[in-house]
Scaffold this active site. Structure first.
Site, PDB file in Angstrom:
ATOM      1  N   LYS A 289      -3.781 -57.687  18.974  1.00  0.00           N
ATOM      2  CA  LYS A 289      -2.797 -57.537  20.045  1.00  0.00           C
ATOM      3  C   LYS A 289      -2.305 -56.097  20.084  1.00  0.00           C
ATOM      4  O   LYS A 289      -1.804 -55.582  19.091  1.00  0.00           O
ATOM      5  CB  LYS A 289      -1.603 -58.468  19.821  1.00  0.00           C
ATOM      6  CG  LYS A 289      -1.875 -59.918  20.180  1.00  0.00           C
ATOM      7  CD  LYS A 289      -0.586 -60.741  20.146  1.00  0.00           C
ATOM      8  CE  LYS A 289      -0.842 -62.177  20.559  1.00  0.00           C
ATOM      9  NZ  LYS A 289       0.404 -62.973  20.547  1.00  0.00           N
TER      10      LYS A 289
ATOM     11  N   HIS B 220       9.624 -68.176  15.983  1.00  0.00           N
ATOM     12  CA  HIS B 220       9.748 -67.066  16.927  1.00  0.00           C
ATOM     13  C   HIS B 220      10.464 -67.462  18.216  1.00  0.00           C
ATOM     14  O   HIS B 220      10.954 -66.591  18.929  1.00  0.00           O
ATOM     15  CB  HIS B 220       8.364 -66.498  17.268  1.00  0.00           C
ATOM     16  CG  HIS B 220       7.809 -65.635  16.164  1.00  0.00           C
ATOM     17  ND1 HIS B 220       7.581 -66.112  14.891  1.00  0.00           N
ATOM     18  CD2 HIS B 220       7.462 -64.326  16.142  1.00  0.00           C
ATOM     19  CE1 HIS B 220       7.090 -65.128  14.142  1.00  0.00           C
ATOM     20  NE2 HIS B 220       7.011 -64.042  14.876  1.00  0.00           N
TER      21      HIS B 220
ATOM     22  N   ASN C  48       3.739 -68.737  16.336  1.00  0.00           N
ATOM     23  CA  ASN C  48       5.081 -68.500  16.879  1.00  0.00           C
ATOM     24  C   ASN C  48       6.156 -69.319  16.165  1.00  0.00           C
ATOM     25  O   ASN C  48       7.303 -69.363  16.608  1.00  0.00           O
ATOM     26  CB  ASN C  48       5.114 -68.810  18.374  1.00  0.00           C
ATOM     27  CG  ASN C  48       4.325 -67.797  19.171  1.00  0.00           C
ATOM     28  OD1 ASN C  48       4.323 -66.617  18.843  1.00  0.00           O
ATOM     29  ND2 ASN C  48       3.625 -68.261  20.195  1.00  0.00           N
TER      30      ASN C  48
ATOM     31  N   ARG D 232      -3.440 -70.791  18.674  1.00  0.00           N
ATOM     32  CA  ARG D 232      -2.845 -69.602  18.082  1.00  0.00           C
ATOM     33  C   ARG D 232      -1.318 -69.591  18.177  1.00  0.00           C
ATOM     34  O   ARG D 232      -0.636 -68.900  17.414  1.00  0.00           O
ATOM     35  CB  ARG D 232      -3.420 -68.354  18.770  1.00  0.00           C
ATOM     36  CG  ARG D 232      -2.965 -67.042  18.178  1.00  0.00           C
ATOM     37  CD  ARG D 232      -3.826 -65.883  18.676  1.00  0.00           C
ATOM     38  NE  ARG D 232      -3.266 -64.605  18.281  1.00  0.00           N
ATOM     39  CZ  ARG D 232      -3.856 -63.435  18.446  1.00  0.00           C
ATOM     40  NH1 ARG D 232      -5.034 -63.378  19.021  1.00  0.00           N
ATOM     41  NH2 ARG D 232      -3.289 -62.324  18.045  1.00  0.00           N
TER      42      ARG D 232
ATOM     43  N   GLU E  67       7.599 -63.165   7.509  1.00  0.00           N
ATOM     44  CA  GLU E  67       6.298 -63.537   8.073  1.00  0.00           C
ATOM     45  C   GLU E  67       5.373 -64.078   6.977  1.00  0.00           C
ATOM     46  O   GLU E  67       4.568 -64.979   7.215  1.00  0.00           O
ATOM     47  CB  GLU E  67       5.643 -62.350   8.790  1.00  0.00           C
ATOM     48  CG  GLU E  67       6.411 -61.843  10.010  1.00  0.00           C
ATOM     49  CD  GLU E  67       6.174 -62.659  11.300  1.00  0.00           C
ATOM     50  OE1 GLU E  67       5.242 -63.494  11.333  1.00  0.00           O
ATOM     51  OE2 GLU E  67       6.939 -62.460  12.260  1.00  0.00           O
TER      52      GLU E  67
ATOM     53  N   LYS F 246      -4.171 -65.885   8.719  1.00  0.00           N
ATOM     54  CA  LYS F 246      -4.049 -65.546  10.141  1.00  0.00           C
ATOM     55  C   LYS F 246      -5.427 -65.443  10.780  1.00  0.00           C
ATOM     56  O   LYS F 246      -5.621 -65.853  11.927  1.00  0.00           O
ATOM     57  CB  LYS F 246      -3.254 -64.247  10.337  1.00  0.00           C
ATOM     58  CG  LYS F 246      -3.067 -63.950  11.827  1.00  0.00           C
ATOM     59  CD  LYS F 246      -2.010 -62.932  12.164  1.00  0.00           C
ATOM     60  CE  LYS F 246      -1.955 -62.774  13.692  1.00  0.00           C
ATOM     61  NZ  LYS F 246      -1.066 -61.700  14.133  1.00  0.00           N
TER      62      LYS F 246
ATOM     63  N   ARG G 265     -12.151 -46.287  28.427  1.00  0.00           N
ATOM     64  CA  ARG G 265     -12.443 -47.728  28.387  1.00  0.00           C
ATOM     65  C   ARG G 265     -12.748 -48.231  26.967  1.00  0.00           C
ATOM     66  O   ARG G 265     -13.457 -49.216  26.792  1.00  0.00           O
ATOM     67  CB  ARG G 265     -13.597 -48.096  29.324  1.00  0.00           C
ATOM     68  CG  ARG G 265     -13.314 -47.792  30.779  1.00  0.00           C
ATOM     69  CD  ARG G 265     -14.248 -48.557  31.698  1.00  0.00           C
ATOM     70  NE  ARG G 265     -14.010 -48.185  33.085  1.00  0.00           N
ATOM     71  CZ  ARG G 265     -14.647 -47.205  33.722  1.00  0.00           C
ATOM     72  NH1 ARG G 265     -15.578 -46.520  33.108  1.00  0.00           N
ATOM     73  NH2 ARG G 265     -14.357 -46.936  34.969  1.00  0.00           N
TER      74      ARG G 265
ATOM     75  N   HIS H 189      13.079 -64.889  18.966  1.00  0.00           N
ATOM     76  CA  HIS H 189      13.067 -63.994  20.124  1.00  0.00           C
ATOM     77  C   HIS H 189      14.371 -64.078  20.895  1.00  0.00           C
ATOM     78  O   HIS H 189      14.898 -63.061  21.361  1.00  0.00           O
ATOM     79  CB  HIS H 189      11.900 -64.337  21.060  1.00  0.00           C
ATOM     80  CG  HIS H 189      10.590 -63.814  20.570  1.00  0.00           C
ATOM     81  ND1 HIS H 189       9.391 -64.454  20.832  1.00  0.00           N
ATOM     82  CD2 HIS H 189      10.274 -62.720  19.848  1.00  0.00           C
ATOM     83  CE1 HIS H 189       8.410 -63.771  20.281  1.00  0.00           C
ATOM     84  NE2 HIS H 189       8.915 -62.716  19.673  1.00  0.00           N
TER      85      HIS H 189
ATOM     86  N   GLU I 253      -5.126 -66.455  22.420  1.00  0.00           N
ATOM     87  CA  GLU I 253      -3.927 -67.287  22.480  1.00  0.00           C
ATOM     88  C   GLU I 253      -3.899 -68.209  23.688  1.00  0.00           C
ATOM     89  O   GLU I 253      -2.980 -68.158  24.504  1.00  0.00           O
ATOM     90  CB  GLU I 253      -2.666 -66.414  22.465  1.00  0.00           C
ATOM     91  CG  GLU I 253      -1.426 -67.261  22.229  1.00  0.00           C
ATOM     92  CD  GLU I 253      -0.207 -66.445  21.758  1.00  0.00           C
ATOM     93  OE1 GLU I 253      -0.367 -65.287  21.349  1.00  0.00           O
ATOM     94  OE2 GLU I 253       0.882 -67.007  21.777  1.00  0.00           O
TER      95      GLU I 253
ATOM     96  N   HIS J 140      13.136 -57.884  13.310  1.00  0.00           N
ATOM     97  CA  HIS J 140      12.329 -59.005  13.802  1.00  0.00           C
ATOM     98  C   HIS J 140      12.224 -60.129  12.767  1.00  0.00           C
ATOM     99  O   HIS J 140      12.476 -61.302  13.054  1.00  0.00           O
ATOM    100  CB  HIS J 140      10.941 -58.500  14.198  1.00  0.00           C
ATOM    101  CG  HIS J 140      10.000 -59.579  14.645  1.00  0.00           C
ATOM    102  ND1 HIS J 140      10.202 -60.304  15.801  1.00  0.00           N
ATOM    103  CD2 HIS J 140       8.864 -60.076  14.084  1.00  0.00           C
ATOM    104  CE1 HIS J 140       9.220 -61.194  15.941  1.00  0.00           C
ATOM    105  NE2 HIS J 140       8.394 -61.076  14.914  1.00  0.00           N
TER     106      HIS J 140
END
Lengths: 357, 357
Positions: A144, A249, A246, A242, A186, A228, A122, A253, A238, A266
């Site tokens: 993330k 993106h 994107n 936030r 980025e 950031k 955990r 994507h 998010e 990417h």
């Protein structure tokens, strides 16, 4: 060495940015009150070859007993099966609740090791050593972690903050040029959406950046992490704001998805996506022609693609957009630009998007 | 209907306790601002047969589109393989970030569905409907979710709080008597470690409890949730104080482990562990003989075992204790009793423990 603090209450943590920091990891752990004993390092077959010995050495000389687990390099291994492998190796290696788990590598290693750290017993203390520019300016901040599922990327994951992050800009010297440039996409993104100063700085000093000037890299990476951090501090999980991260993106994507993640890195797909989002912003009267031109020009100068390949334009791409996670009520959410450092959200029907392609 | 609030800042949530609440789940979701659409229910092959239809019906009539995923009943299915099955079914069922995931069942269902909720899309809203007494008084509070690993129980998991918990005391009527009694062990535990009043109440009204008097059950379960909430609010991630909830569990876990989890239900092993921990507390001069006698007597009257079976005493059991997670520096940490509602931690060498067996 520069330090950026990500302020998230009891989950706050520092990011150390500078040269030759890999050899400092052992003493940094000590300074963060780790008492020696087991320390687990997760890396991949490529980065491991380059840097595992240095990390093992610094850990040993600081009194730790390192366990190294290597996964094969490549996004195709970021899945539940290899996560289970990681769990097995770490549990076999007798990790305990207080064992620091150190991710040494790019995004795949950071995401998977981070998720393992978030879930073993955990939650084990997690330390990140991102070795790609993309991971340094993106994954270092935000917590993330995830693995992919056959139905989509990052579908299984957790928000889990590290105890600290070590960015050794010297590791960028071993990064393939194409990957470094993709990471710059980025960096440029932060300039566009959050800081006119950063954007101008990159415009003026791009050649020095491409030559991996350590001082400039340290400054730029530190700045990206700070920018950031401001966004993530506002909206850790998010729920809303936030999402400005994107920028580029949404189309990015879709491009990655319709090319099965094989044609673009990417950052390259995001570069095309940023050029498109800026074009769209201009067409809708949100930003000036100058903004659009400056974004396009800088991306191109950096060596990034800005145009959607002709064979990809069309319904297939629109379908890719329409299945985006950010879709709501039949419309696609785009991050648009008003000026450098100033963004807004726009909801567009796929039909309208088609007219801008 | 009674409501207990677990106060954990932005992660606070209510527990609703009462009769026939299963049919209210749909409107409860509405009241918690869920807007209809997909709602996922995870249950097992036994509980599903009994209650899935009622839950599906309440969801439908509140405007939800229920998806039911069943896993086979039994602790042996609480592992990564069945978790992957759960992920697949839920993702195939087109869950989204805002889809509530409802666990309908005992501890295994709650732990696994909770972990799936914690990790799908980095966190879906989670709702618990515990249907065993053990899950109602234990798993409802604390946010522990997990799956087992071949090397140990609950080695992979997360702390993840539900949005709300629904305890329908009527579901206890379908619970096998032996499981109900095993759940009583945890109820008695709260009395011993946290509340002399609760302990006395159980002493006085045990027959009514065993007859499943709904009013008394509601009061007792509510009280247990309140008591556990006070502990968890103090120490959400078990860094220290929360460990008092392990009263009876040190020996209990060792007993379960040396019998390969086949001989005792969890509550039964804990009952023996509590009798032992109280005995040990008395022998070390921490509590009176009366306390020890009252604890033993109540456990026995409830139908729980209190003595270590003769064939299990010995080195093997001590070895089981020595591999306990709570071990530190060669000593085993025991939660001891000074009086009802008053505990302390004692570190004992396995050799000394042997003299009390």
């Amino acid at each position: 060495m520069e330090t950026v603090t990500v302020n998230l209450g009891s989950r706050s943590y520092p990011i150390f940015v500078g040269r030759n920091l890999l050899s400092e990891v052992g003493s940094m752990l000590r300074a963060q009150n780790f008492q020696g004993g087991r320390a687990a390092v997760v890396t991949d077959s490529i980065v491991g070859k380059l840097y595992r010995d240095r990390v093992v050495e610094t850990l040993k000389s600081a009194g730790f007993d390192p366990l190294v687990v290597e996964i094969p390099a490549g996004e195709e291994h970021k899945n539940l099966a290899w996560l289970a492998f990681l769990y097995d190796k770490l549990i076999d290696g007798r990790i305990e609740r207080r064992t620091p788990l150190i991710a040494l590598g790019g995004g795949v290693v950071g995401d998977m090791a981070g998720f393992a750290a978030a879930t073993l017993q955990r939650g084990l203390p997690f330390v990140q050593i991102p070795t790609t520019l993309l991971a340094q300016v993106d994954a270092s901040v935000g917590g993330k972690t995830a693995v992919n599922h056959s139905a989509g990327k990052n579908l299984i994951g957790a928000f889990y903050q590290p105890r600290f992050v070590v960015i050794d800009v010297e590791t960028l010297r071993s990064l393939p040029k194409r990957e470094f440039v993709a990471g710059l996409a980025e960096v440029i993104k932060y300039g566009v959406i959050l800081s006119a100063d950063l954007f101008t700085l990159i415009e003026e000093h791009l050649p020095r950046l491409l030559q991996l000037d350590a001082e400039l890299l340290t400054f730029v990476i530190k700045t990206c992490c700070q920018l950031k951090a401001l966004v993530v501090e506002e909206d850790e999980t998010e729920s809303d704001y936030r999402a400005i991260l994107n920028f580029g993106h949404t189309l990015g994507h879709a491009l990655e998805s319709v090319t099965a993640y094989k044609q673009f890195l990417h950052g390259e797909a995001v570069a095309i996506g940023m050029a498109f989002a800026t074009h769209l912003s201009h067409k809708r009267g949100l930003c000036s022609a100058t903004v659009e031109q400056r974004v396009r020009k800088l991306l191109k100068k950096a060596g990034l693609p800005v145009d959607i390949p002709k064979d990809l334009k069309g319904d297939y791409l629109l379908f890719g957009l329409a299945t985006d996670k950010k879709m709501a009520g039949g419309k696609v959410k785009f991050v648009c630009v008003e000026d450098f450092g100033k963004t807004c959200f726009e909801m567009l029907e796929t039909k309208e998007i088609g007219t801008y392609l």
